[in-house]
Write an enzyme that holds these catalytic residues in place. Structure first.
Site, PDB file in Angstrom:
ATOM      1  N   ASP A 184       0.873  -1.158   0.000  1.00 22.15           N
ATOM      2  CA  ASP A 184       0.000   0.000   0.000  1.00 22.15           C
ATOM      3  C   ASP A 184       0.917   1.217   0.000  1.00 22.15           C
ATOM      4  O   ASP A 184       1.678   1.433   0.950  1.00 22.15           O
ATOM      5  CB  ASP A 184      -0.856  -0.048   1.265  1.00 22.15           C
ATOM      6  CG  ASP A 184      -1.696   1.212   1.466  1.00 22.15           C
ATOM      7  OD1 ASP A 184      -1.491   2.214   0.728  1.00 22.15           O
ATOM      8  OD2 ASP A 184      -2.542   1.187   2.365  1.00 22.15           O
ATOM      9  N   GLY A 229      -9.660   4.407  -5.966  1.00 20.73           N
ATOM     10  CA  GLY A 229      -8.347   3.807  -6.187  1.00 20.73           C
ATOM     11  C   GLY A 229      -7.265   4.377  -5.296  1.00 20.73           C
ATOM     12  O   GLY A 229      -7.509   4.750  -4.151  1.00 20.73           O
ATOM     13  N   VAL A 230      -6.073   4.480  -5.858  1.00 17.84           N
ATOM     14  CA  VAL A 230      -4.927   4.948  -5.084  1.00 17.84           C
ATOM     15  C   VAL A 230      -5.087   6.426  -4.719  1.00 17.84           C
ATOM     16  O   VAL A 230      -4.632   6.867  -3.664  1.00 17.84           O
ATOM     17  CB  VAL A 230      -3.607   4.656  -5.850  1.00 17.84           C
ATOM     18  CG1 VAL A 230      -3.439   5.525  -7.055  1.00 17.84           C
ATOM     19  CG2 VAL A 230      -2.416   4.763  -4.914  1.00 17.84           C
ATOM     20  N   ASP A 231      -5.768   7.190  -5.565  1.00 19.91           N
ATOM     21  CA  ASP A 231      -6.038   8.606  -5.303  1.00 19.91           C
ATOM     22  C   ASP A 231      -6.827   8.759  -3.994  1.00 19.91           C
ATOM     23  O   ASP A 231      -6.452   9.546  -3.103  1.00 19.91           O
ATOM     24  CB  ASP A 231      -6.840   9.176  -6.489  1.00 19.91           C
ATOM     25  CG  ASP A 231      -6.832  10.700  -6.554  1.00 19.91           C
ATOM     26  OD1 ASP A 231      -6.154  11.328  -5.729  1.00 19.91           O
ATOM     27  OD2 ASP A 231      -7.516  11.245  -7.438  1.00 19.91           O
TER      28      ASP A 231
END
Ligand code: AR6
Length: 179
Positions: A21, A43-45
């Site tokens: 992560d 998502g990652v944002d």
């Protein structure tokens, strides 16, 4: 960092692959897979904004209006261990005939250039565009790592280690094959 860390020397630095992560990594800068309006998202944002706290969005709103596909902007890291977050916008995959590969390379190049301009030595990046934006990972991995290798080999760069933080074993495997 775990034993599942794969490393390849490049120039005076190295590319590392890690299943992780990205919000947990201690690096000078973390790359975010953002969108053109810098509005946050999934998502990652979403994960980066949640972990960094509201300061991140405040700074984005204050300093930037938008960020065209293929480019990147930089903010502080908020509550992250990273000093900076570099918000890079990859292309949405359509059919491969709309400049997607070059736009993805540009997004990485823009992010790595900003990192070096801010004297970052270590940087972690997700695999941009392969989630919600649907870019095939088999095509994305060589583009991502090619851009990383070029950045590490660029004369005068401050970068010494670029870590790709992959979110699944399957994604890590594709990157490992390409490495
Ligand atoms: N650490 C590392 N990788 C992650 C994490 C994490 N915490 N969370 C997800 N990934 P995506 P995109 C992986 O969809 O395709 C957003 O809404 C994920 O599994 O995050 O560039 C933005 O606001 C995938 O492999 O980014 C944009 O609107 C990779 O990160 C849009 O999505 C990228 O997937 C951008 O889409």
């Amino acid at each position: 960092m775990g034993s599942d860390r794969l490393i390849r020397p490049v120039g005076e630095g190295r590319i590392a692959l890690l299943r992780a992560d990205i919000t947990t990594l201690t690096v000078d800068a973390v790359v975010n897979a953002a969108n053109q309006s810098l509005a946050g998202g999934g998502g990652v944002d979403g994960a980066i904004h949640r972990a960094a706290g509201p300061e991140l969005m405040r700074e984005l709103r204050e300093r930037y209006e938008r960020c065209p596909t293929g480019s990147a902007v930089i903010t502080g890291g908020g509550r992250l261990a990273a000093r900076y977050v570099i918000h890079a916008v990859g292309p949405r995959w359509r059919d491969g005939n709309h400049g997607e590969p070059e736009l993805l390379a540009q997004a990485y190049r823009s992010a790595f250039t900003l990192a070096s301009e801010h004297s970052c030595t270590t940087l972690a990046a997700p695999s941009i565009s392969i989630g919600i934006y649907g870019f095939p990972i088999d095509l994305a991995a060589p583009i991502a790592m090619g851009a990383a290798a070029a950045a590490l080999e660029a004369p005068g760069t401050s970068l010494r280690e670029i870590t790709f933080a992959l979110f699944s074993d399957a994604d890590l495997e594709v990157f490992a094959r390409t490495l």
